[in-house]
Design a protein around this motif. Structure first.
Motif, mmCIF file in Angstrom:
data_model
loop_
_atom_site.group_PDB
_atom_site.id
_atom_site.type_symbol
_atom_site.label_atom_id
_atom_site.label_comp_id
_atom_site.label_asym_id
_atom_site.label_seq_id
_atom_site.Cartn_x
_atom_site.Cartn_y
_atom_site.Cartn_z
ATOM 1 N N TRP A 209 -30.955 -28.101 21.840
ATOM 2 C CA TRP A 209 -31.630 -29.354 22.192
ATOM 3 C C TRP A 209 -31.348 -30.435 21.151
ATOM 4 C CZ3 TRP A 209 -33.264 -30.909 26.665
ATOM 5 C CH2 TRP A 209 -34.039 -32.067 26.753
ATOM 6 N N GLU A 210 -31.023 -30.027 19.929
ATOM 7 C CA GLU A 210 -30.680 -30.997 18.890
ATOM 8 C C GLU A 210 -29.274 -31.555 19.071
ATOM 9 O OE1 GLU A 210 -32.749 -32.180 16.547
ATOM 10 O OE2 GLU A 210 -34.284 -31.004 17.573
ATOM 11 N N TYR A 211 -28.460 -30.899 19.889
ATOM 12 C CA TYR A 211 -27.106 -31.389 20.162
ATOM 13 C C TYR A 211 -27.224 -32.591 21.093
ATOM 14 C CZ TYR A 211 -22.171 -31.233 21.539
ATOM 15 O OH TYR A 211 -20.853 -31.536 21.774
ATOM 16 N N PRO A 212 -26.720 -33.773 20.705
ATOM 17 C CA PRO A 212 -26.985 -35.001 21.470
ATOM 18 C C PRO A 212 -26.621 -34.924 22.945
ATOM 19 C CG PRO A 212 -25.974 -35.521 19.360
ATOM 20 C CD PRO A 212 -25.928 -34.032 19.497
ATOM 21 N N ALA A 213 -25.543 -34.238 23.290
ATOM 22 C CA ALA A 213 -25.129 -34.180 24.688
ATOM 23 C C ALA A 213 -26.137 -33.427 25.549
ATOM 24 C CB ALA A 213 -23.754 -33.525 24.800
ATOM 25 N N THR A 214 -26.862 -32.468 24.971
ATOM 26 C CA THR A 214 -27.818 -31.681 25.746
ATOM 27 C C THR A 214 -28.916 -32.566 26.322
ATOM 28 O OG1 THR A 214 -27.421 -29.749 24.349
ATOM 29 C CG2 THR A 214 -29.421 -29.745 25.673
ATOM 30 N N LYS A 215 -29.462 -33.440 25.504
ATOM 31 C CA LYS A 215 -30.551 -34.298 25.967
ATOM 32 C C LYS A 215 -30.095 -35.196 27.114
ATOM 33 C CE LYS A 215 -32.510 -34.365 21.316
ATOM 34 N NZ LYS A 215 -32.894 -35.170 20.136
#
Length: 417
Positions: free
Chosen positions: A299-305
Motif C-alpha cells: 500500500w506504500e507503493y504509490p502505484a497501488t493506491k
C-alpha cells in the motif's frame, strides 16, 4: 547565420538528451521525449533514422505549463549546466524545448525561449536547445531575463551551455509527478520487480539484519535470486541503497519488529519462509499475518493506491470485471503520463506502436501482450494478488491476453449498501 551543416530538431534533441541525461542508469534519473518525435519522417519528408529514434526513446506526451515540452526528465546536472551549487535532496525536474533548421529557415530560438519559460510554472529548470550558430546575442539576453538556459549544439554533437538557468521551486502537476515517480527507486523503468512472490522481498530485510552474510542466509532460507530480491525490496521501500551500503528504511525496520514479535529470533523467522517455497496458494491465505504485512507494505507503493482507487471507481460505474485493456484506457483519460510509464514498455518500437503523435492511445495495439511492462502486469499484479487486493495473478507479456486479463478488486466496496 545558418549552420553549414543543418541540424534538424530531432537531431538537436538527441544530442541534447545524450548530454543532459548521459547516465540514465544513475539513481534518480529518467527522461522522456515527446511523442511527436516517434515518427519515421520529420517535417518536409526528412526521415528520422532509426538509431536517432532509439536515442530519443522512451516517448510520452507530458504536459507542463500550457504545453508539452520536447524533452522532460529528472537528473542531477553537472555544475556547468545550473547556476547553483546545491539543489536539495531531490534532483530538479528539467524541461527542454528544441529548435532545429528546416528547409525554409533556421531555428526559431526566440520562440523556443518563450516556450521554455512557460514550462517553468511546473519545472525546476528549463532550457532551449538549438544549433549553436543560430543563437544570437539578443536570444541570449532574452533567455537571461527569463531565467531560461540556452544550449548550443554543433553538427558534431557537441553541446555547449551558452546561458545557465537558476533552479526554481514550483507547484507540481500530475504529469511531473509521473516523471519523478519513474526517476525514484519506486519507478518501473529499466529495473524493477523481477520476482512475483512478496515473501522474497519481505525476507530480504530479515537476511540483512542476520549476523551472517546476507546473500548466504537469504539463499538458504528464501530463494537463490538474491539480486532480484534486493532490487524489489528497494522498490517497495524496505531498504535503501547508499554508497556506504544497504540499510533498512523505517518500513523495513517495521518488518523486523513484526518478525521479532512472532518468532524468537531472526533465524527462526527466516526458517519459516522455507515452508512457502514453491507454494501456489495465495500468500494471505497460507500465511495470514504475513499476508496482512504484505498488504501494508504494498500500500506504500504509490502505484497501488492509484490502481485501487481507480478500480473501485470503475466498479462504482459498472465495470465490475475490467480487463487490462479497459483499465489502461480508463486510467489514460485522467492520468495519461503515469499510465504510459506504469504499463507500457519504454522501447522506441512499443511507444510508437501504442501512442500517436498527440500521445493518444491506439486501442488496437493494447490487445498485444508484448507492449506491456512485465514488472507491472506480471510481478506487481502477482504481488497484489498475494496481498489479497486483486482476484487474479499476473501473466508474462508473451503469454498475456490483455483483453481477457482481469484486473478486479477482491473486496470492492458496494457504495449502495
Amino acid at each position: 547565420m545558418a549552420s553549414a551543416t543543418p541540424l534538424s530538431e530531432p537531431m538537436v534533441l538527441a544530442h541534447t538528451k545524450d548530454h543532459l541525461f548521459s547516465d540514465l542508469a544513475a539513481s534518480n534519473t529518467y527522461a522522456v521525449v515527446d511523442t511527436q518525435f516517434a515518427v519515421e519522417e520529420w517535417l518536409s519528408g526528412r526521415p528520422i533514422p532509426s538509431p536517432v529514434r532509439e536515442r530519443l526513446a522512451p516517448f510520452n506526451h507530458v504536459e507542463l505549463g500550457s504545453g508539452f515540452p520536447d524533452l522532460v526528465g529528472v537528473c542531477s546536472p553537472g555544475p556547468e549546466l545550473l547556476a547553483v551549487e546545491r539543489f536539495g535532496e531531490r534532483p530538479p525536474l528539467i524541461a527542454v524545448e528544441a529548435k532545429g533548421d528546416t528547409d525554409a529557415e533556421t531555428a526559431d530560438v526566440e520562440r523556443g525561449i518563450i516556450q521554455a519559460y512557460d514550462r517553468l510554472h511546473q519545472a525546476n529548470a528549463a532550457y532551449v536547445t538549438a544549433p549553436a550558430e543560430t543563437v544570437s546575442q539578443t536570444d541570449r539576453a532574452l533567455a537571461r531575463e527569463l531565467n531560461v538556459g540556452v544550449l548550443g549544439v554543433d553538427s558534431d554533437g557537441t553541446v555547449t551551455p551558452l546561458e545557465v538557468p537558476r533552479v526554481v521551486g514550483n507547484r507540481t502537476s500530475g504529469d511531473a509527478n509521473a516523471i519523478r515517480f519513474q526517476a525514484t527507486a519506486h519507478g518501473v523503468a529499466g529495473k524493477s520487480f523481477g520476482l512475483n512472490h512478496p515473501k522474497n522481498y519481505l525476507g530480504y530485510p530479515l537476511a540483512l539484519c542476520h549476523p551472517d552474510d546476507t546473500a548466504t542466509v537469504f539463499s538458504k532460507h528464501v530463494i537463490d535470486a538474491v539480486e532480484g530480491a534486493r532490487r524489489g525490496a528497494a522498490f517497495l521501500g524496505l531498504i535503501e541503497e547508499r554508497p556506504s551500503g544497504v540499510v533498512l528504511t523505517s518500513l523495513g525496520e517495521e518488518v523486523i519488529r513484526f518478525a521479532l514479535r512472532r518468532y524468537e529470533s531472526i533465524t527462526a523467522a527466516l526458517a519459516s519462509f522455507e515452508a512457502w517455497n514453491g507454494s501456489r496458494r495465495r500468500f494471505c491465505e497460507c500465511a495470514p499475518e504475513w499476508g496482512s504485512l504484505t498488504r501494508r507494505v504494498v500500500w506504500e507503493y504509490p502505484a497501488t493506491k492509484l490502481l485501487v482507487t481507480e478500480l473501485q471507481t470503475m466498479h462504482d460505474d459498472g465495470f465490475t470485471t475490467p480487463s487490462l485493456v479497459d483499465l489502461v484506457e480508463w486510467l489514460h483519460i485522467t492520468y495519461p503520463t503515469f499510465t504510459v510509464e506504469l504499463f507500457l514498455r519504454g522501447t522506441e518500437d512499443v511507444r510508437r506502436r501504442v501512442l500517436d503523435v498527440n500521445g493518444d492511445l491506439r486501442s488496437t495495439a493494447l490487445k498485444e501482450g508484448d507492449v506491456f511492462h512485465s514488472p507491472t502486469v506480471f510481478q506487481l499484479k502477482a504481488i497484489l494478488y498475494h496481498a489479497g487486493i486483486l482476484t487474479d495473478r499476473g501473466a508474462e507479456p508473451h503469454r498475456l491476453e490483455p483483453a481477457n486479463d482481469v484486473w478486479k478488486l477482491r473486496e470492492p466496496l458496494d457504495r449502495t449498501s
